[in-house]
Write a protein that holds these residues in place. Structure first.
Motif, mmCIF file in Angstrom:
data_model
loop_
_atom_site.group_PDB
_atom_site.id
_atom_site.type_symbol
_atom_site.label_atom_id
_atom_site.label_comp_id
_atom_site.label_asym_id
_atom_site.label_seq_id
_atom_site.Cartn_x
_atom_site.Cartn_y
_atom_site.Cartn_z
ATOM 1 N N ARG A 6 -62.176 28.616 -3.518
ATOM 2 C CA ARG A 6 -61.525 27.316 -3.363
ATOM 3 C C ARG A 6 -60.019 27.514 -3.330
ATOM 4 N N PRO A 7 -59.408 27.414 -2.132
ATOM 5 C CA PRO A 7 -57.952 27.486 -2.056
ATOM 6 C C PRO A 7 -57.307 26.212 -2.611
ATOM 7 N N PHE A 8 -56.085 26.358 -3.113
ATOM 8 C CA PHE A 8 -55.339 25.190 -3.583
ATOM 9 C C PHE A 8 -53.852 25.517 -3.588
ATOM 10 N N SER A 9 -53.040 24.469 -3.530
ATOM 11 C CA SER A 9 -51.594 24.636 -3.604
ATOM 12 C C SER A 9 -50.996 23.342 -4.135
ATOM 13 N N ALA A 10 -50.442 23.385 -5.326
ATOM 14 C CA ALA A 10 -49.879 22.183 -5.948
ATOM 15 C C ALA A 10 -48.690 21.646 -5.162
ATOM 16 N N ALA A 11 -47.790 22.506 -4.733
ATOM 17 C CA ALA A 11 -46.559 22.075 -4.064
ATOM 18 C C ALA A 11 -46.665 22.085 -2.544
ATOM 19 N N GLY A 12 -47.725 22.669 -1.998
ATOM 20 C CA GLY A 12 -47.894 22.765 -0.558
ATOM 21 C C GLY A 12 -47.521 24.142 -0.046
ATOM 22 N N ALA A 13 -48.178 24.533 1.031
ATOM 23 C CA ALA A 13 -47.955 25.859 1.614
ATOM 24 C C ALA A 13 -48.425 25.861 3.058
ATOM 25 N N SER A 14 -48.025 26.904 3.766
ATOM 26 C CA SER A 14 -48.509 27.157 5.119
ATOM 27 C C SER A 14 -49.143 28.539 5.125
ATOM 28 N N VAL A 15 -50.314 28.650 5.769
ATOM 29 C CA VAL A 15 -51.032 29.921 5.783
ATOM 30 C C VAL A 15 -51.477 30.279 7.193
ATOM 31 N N LEU A 16 -51.598 31.578 7.422
ATOM 32 C CA LEU A 16 -52.165 32.104 8.642
ATOM 33 C C LEU A 16 -53.508 32.705 8.260
ATOM 34 N N LEU A 17 -54.537 32.404 9.048
ATOM 35 C CA LEU A 17 -55.899 32.831 8.757
ATOM 36 C C LEU A 17 -56.476 33.590 9.945
ATOM 37 N N PHE A 18 -57.292 34.607 9.688
ATOM 38 C CA PHE A 18 -58.073 35.267 10.722
ATOM 39 C C PHE A 18 -59.533 34.991 10.410
ATOM 40 N N GLU A 19 -60.236 34.421 11.380
ATOM 41 C CA GLU A 19 -61.654 34.139 11.203
ATOM 42 C C GLU A 19 -62.356 34.290 12.548
ATOM 43 N N PRO A 20 -63.630 34.720 12.551
ATOM 44 C CA PRO A 20 -64.354 34.781 13.812
ATOM 45 C C PRO A 20 -64.350 33.411 14.494
ATOM 46 N N THR A 21 -64.176 33.405 15.798
ATOM 47 C CA THR A 21 -64.185 32.167 16.555
ATOM 48 C C THR A 21 -65.459 31.396 16.246
ATOM 49 N N GLY A 22 -65.306 30.114 15.981
ATOM 50 C CA GLY A 22 -66.445 29.254 15.667
ATOM 51 C C GLY A 22 -66.741 29.100 14.194
ATOM 52 N N THR A 23 -66.013 29.818 13.334
ATOM 53 C CA THR A 23 -66.231 29.706 11.892
ATOM 54 C C THR A 23 -65.763 28.338 11.410
ATOM 55 N N VAL A 24 -66.621 27.642 10.690
ATOM 56 C CA VAL A 24 -66.269 26.331 10.136
ATOM 57 C C VAL A 24 -65.459 26.545 8.869
ATOM 58 N N ASN A 25 -64.326 25.863 8.752
ATOM 59 C CA ASN A 25 -63.422 26.077 7.617
ATOM 60 C C ASN A 25 -64.055 25.758 6.267
ATOM 61 N N VAL A 26 -65.047 24.871 6.225
ATOM 62 C CA VAL A 26 -65.684 24.528 4.951
ATOM 63 C C VAL A 26 -66.882 25.433 4.634
ATOM 64 N N GLY A 27 -67.084 26.450 5.453
ATOM 65 C CA GLY A 27 -68.143 27.422 5.192
ATOM 66 C C GLY A 27 -69.527 26.904 5.472
ATOM 67 N N ASP A 28 -70.523 27.744 5.111
ATOM 68 C CA ASP A 28 -71.913 27.370 5.346
ATOM 69 C C ASP A 28 -72.532 26.766 4.097
ATOM 70 N N ALA A 29 -71.988 27.069 2.952
ATOM 71 C CA ALA A 29 -72.470 26.508 1.693
ATOM 72 C C ALA A 29 -71.260 25.912 0.994
ATOM 73 N N HIS A 30 -71.311 24.605 0.752
ATOM 74 C CA HIS A 30 -70.130 23.959 0.193
ATOM 75 C C HIS A 30 -70.480 22.669 -0.530
ATOM 76 N N GLU A 31 -69.484 22.192 -1.262
ATOM 77 C CA GLU A 31 -69.574 20.887 -1.894
ATOM 78 C C GLU A 31 -69.499 19.821 -0.806
ATOM 79 N N GLU A 32 -69.732 18.572 -1.191
ATOM 80 C CA GLU A 32 -69.522 17.470 -0.261
ATOM 81 C C GLU A 32 -68.049 17.479 0.163
ATOM 82 N N VAL A 33 -67.809 17.230 1.439
ATOM 83 C CA VAL A 33 -66.450 17.300 1.984
ATOM 84 C C VAL A 33 -65.747 15.957 1.780
ATOM 85 N N PRO A 34 -64.669 15.946 0.964
ATOM 86 C CA PRO A 34 -63.928 14.697 0.738
ATOM 87 C C PRO A 34 -63.082 14.319 1.950
ATOM 88 N N GLY A 35 -62.605 13.091 1.960
ATOM 89 C CA GLY A 35 -61.882 12.554 3.096
ATOM 90 C C GLY A 35 -60.585 13.246 3.458
#
Length: 132
Positions: free
Chosen positions: A89-118
């Motif tokens: 679970r990523p988090f940032s209290a003050a805010g941040a910018s990140v660069l990510l490498f992921e296989p094309t088509g990877t859903v950011n919330v993963g395959d197993a996750h909690e309910e996705v909030p708004g």
């Protein structure tokens, strides 16, 4: 991609939090940019590692593995890889910018996750307008 992309210009092109933008591609991988603030959800990517490079700010990543929970803290310029299958679970209290490498088509919330909030967009990434 035929022209260089300035990360500062790419980051200025969007404001949405937790909604990664696809900057370019490397082989079968997306290079994504995301702005983050607050907390993401606990989730797992069963079949892929997840690479984080903090461009601005500071990011914490909660990890649950082998029955234990820990947090890694990533200041600006830090790199971390969450291994496939590790709940995180990523988090940032003050805010941040990140660069990510992921296989094309990877859903950011993963395959197993909690309910996705708004405040989180479940997505495979949106193409950054005007890039490359």
């Amino acid at each position: 991609m035929t022209n260089p992309i300035a990360l500062s210009t790419a980051l200025a092109a969007f404001q949405d939090l937790w909604s990664p933008r696809i900057l370019t591609h490397v082989n079968d991988y997306d290079v994504r940019l995301a702005k983050v603030r607050g907390e993401f959800i606990w989730h797992t990517h069963t079949d892929t590692d997840e690479f984080f490079l903090v461009l601005e700010g500071e990011v914490g990543i909660g990890l649950r593995e082998d029955g234990a929970e820990r947090v890694v803290t990533l200041p600006r310029g830090s790199v971390f890889v969450v291994p496939r299958g590790v709940e995180h679970r990523p988090f940032s209290a003050a805010g941040a910018s990140v660069l990510l490498f992921e296989p094309t088509g990877t859903v950011n919330v993963g395959d197993a996750h909690e309910e996705v909030p708004g405040h989180i967009t479940a997505t495979t990434g949106e193409r950054l307008g005007g890039a490359g």
